[in-house]
Write an enzyme that holds these catalytic residues in place. Structure first.
Site, mmCIF file in Angstrom:
data_model
loop_
_atom_site.group_PDB
_atom_site.id
_atom_site.type_symbol
_atom_site.label_atom_id
_atom_site.label_comp_id
_atom_site.label_asym_id
_atom_site.label_seq_id
_atom_site.Cartn_x
_atom_site.Cartn_y
_atom_site.Cartn_z
ATOM 1 N N ALA A 1 0.834 -1.205 0.000
ATOM 2 C CA ALA A 1 0.000 0.000 0.000
ATOM 3 C C ALA A 1 0.872 1.260 0.000
ATOM 4 O O ALA A 1 1.789 1.390 -0.801
ATOM 5 C CB ALA A 1 -0.980 -0.036 1.174
ATOM 6 N N SER A 2 0.603 2.180 0.934
ATOM 7 C CA SER A 2 1.252 3.499 0.896
ATOM 8 C C SER A 2 2.732 3.489 1.250
ATOM 9 O O SER A 2 3.397 4.526 1.095
ATOM 10 C CB SER A 2 0.518 4.472 1.818
ATOM 11 O OG SER A 2 -0.697 4.883 1.231
ATOM 12 N N ALA A 3 3.266 2.382 1.712
ATOM 13 C CA ALA A 3 4.717 2.320 1.875
ATOM 14 C C ALA A 3 5.419 2.533 0.540
ATOM 15 O O ALA A 3 6.596 2.924 0.500
ATOM 16 C CB ALA A 3 5.132 0.978 2.479
ATOM 17 N N THR A 4 4.684 2.321 -0.549
ATOM 18 C CA THR A 4 5.193 2.608 -1.884
ATOM 19 C C THR A 4 5.658 4.052 -2.004
ATOM 20 O O THR A 4 6.565 4.362 -2.789
ATOM 21 C CB THR A 4 4.090 2.333 -2.919
ATOM 22 O OG1 THR A 4 3.619 0.987 -2.765
ATOM 23 C CG2 THR A 4 4.579 2.540 -4.339
ATOM 24 N N LYS A 5 5.048 4.961 -1.249
ATOM 25 C CA LYS A 5 5.413 6.377 -1.346
ATOM 26 C C LYS A 5 6.894 6.606 -1.047
ATOM 27 O O LYS A 5 7.516 7.508 -1.625
ATOM 28 C CB LYS A 5 4.552 7.215 -0.408
ATOM 29 C CG LYS A 5 3.078 7.302 -0.829
ATOM 30 C CD LYS A 5 2.278 8.155 0.141
ATOM 31 C CE LYS A 5 0.849 8.383 -0.348
ATOM 32 N NZ LYS A 5 0.012 7.174 -0.278
#
Length: 327
Positions: A46-50
């Protein structure tokens, strides 16, 4: 180490000074086929991709393809006209751009809702996201304050891809994953997951189902990558060794730009920062996905928890934080 964590589906790893102290997996990667999770399973993050997106962008800053003060409009052309001329790359990285959000987590509703305004199969490449990014007025002038913004990181993916002349997914692979040794990290389509990848599950309407209709079929700058707990052990080592971007750039990314609006945390460029200490965190939460990875450079301690359920990582992450406090 963790004792009874009944019901947890996912994987856990703890490293200290490059030595793995604990690694274990629980539950099923594919419930219908009865395939177990392993410590090598690839999970959605999920947002760890950021954090990966931010590093890809910073690598372009390092080679002067972009600058932190590059206006977003410089690369958007006629696209997304509601993004103002005052918005820069740094504003987007720091969640201080003020642009409207296609997936506003404050108003998105329950994690089991179908929230995307277009069929998820239409969001496969970063340029495809233009159809959901447009039409959202700015919330405030750029730089005024912190407001977590998923759109900002998809815009960053667009900008980086256009500046580099390379598809965003390939850019992350070349600029971040390869130098970090993250061999199990990438952006597979959710409707054709490779062997060894976990399906994400959520509970709704009295039954468990996969998240395949809840999320874009292929992620972009704001989320959707898949990775392993081993890859995140490698990631933190490579980051602080300056193998992804030079150490001076890492320090720039970890300089606090904002106090977070919730809890004792701050935010840099792509990373959550401890309120007073030096620990750095990447985390993600979405339908069928929960993830947290923490690294403390003072103690050389890294721990990562990932689950292929919406909330599964959080109880285990809290227990690990308690067990490892001061460790």
């Amino acid at each position: 180490m963790l004792g009874d964590i009944a019901g947890f589906s996912g994987a856990v790893r703890v490293d200290r000074a490059g030595v793995t102290e604990f690694a274990a997996a629980y539950g099923l990667a594919d419930r219908a086929a009865d395939v177990p999770n392993t410590v090598g399973t690839r999970f959605g993050i999920a947002s760890a991709t950021k954090g990966l997106t931010a590093l890809a962008v910073m690598s372009l800053v390092e080679d002067k393809t972009l600058a932190l003060d590059t206006p977003a409009r410089e690369l958007l052309g006629a696209d997304l006209p509601l993004i103002g001329a005052d918005v820069t790359v740094e504003h987007l990285l720091a969640h201080r751009s003020g642009i409207g959000d296609y997936f506003d987590e404050d108003t998105a509703g329950d994690i089991t809702d179908f929230v995307l305004p277009v069929p998820v199969h239409e969001l496969a490449d970063t340029e495809d996201y233009l159809k959901v990014l447009g039409g959202h007025p700015a919330k405030f002038p750029a730089g005024e304050r912190f407001a977590y913004c998923n759109s900002g990181y998809v815009v960053l993916a667009l900008i980086a891809s256009r500046a580099a002349g390379l598809p965003f997914h390939d850019l992350v692979t070349r600029r971040v994953c390869e130098p970090a040794g993250m061999t199990g990290t990438g952006f597979p389509r959710s409707d054709e997951l490779p062997a060894g990848a976990a399906r994400g599950y959520l509970h709704a309407s009295g039954s468990d189902r996969t998240n395949v209709f809840h999320l874009p079929v292929r992620g972009s700058g704001d989320g959707g990558a898949y990775s392993t707990v081993a890859d995140f052990g490698a990631f933190w080592t490579a980051l602080f060794a300056g193998r992804i971007v030079p150490g001076a750039r890492v320090l720039e990314m970890l300089r606090p730009r904002s106090d977070a609006t919730e809890g004792p945390r701050r935010y840099g460029l792509g990373f959550w920062l401890h309120g007073t200490g030096k620990a750095v965190t990447l985390e993600g939460y979405d339908a069928g996905v929960s993830f947290r990875s923490v690294h403390d450079p003072d103690t050389a301690l890294t721990w990562t928890v990932v689950s292929n359920t919406s909330d599964g990582a959080w109880p285990v992450a809290r227990r690990l934080a308690e067990l490892l406090a001061g460790g």
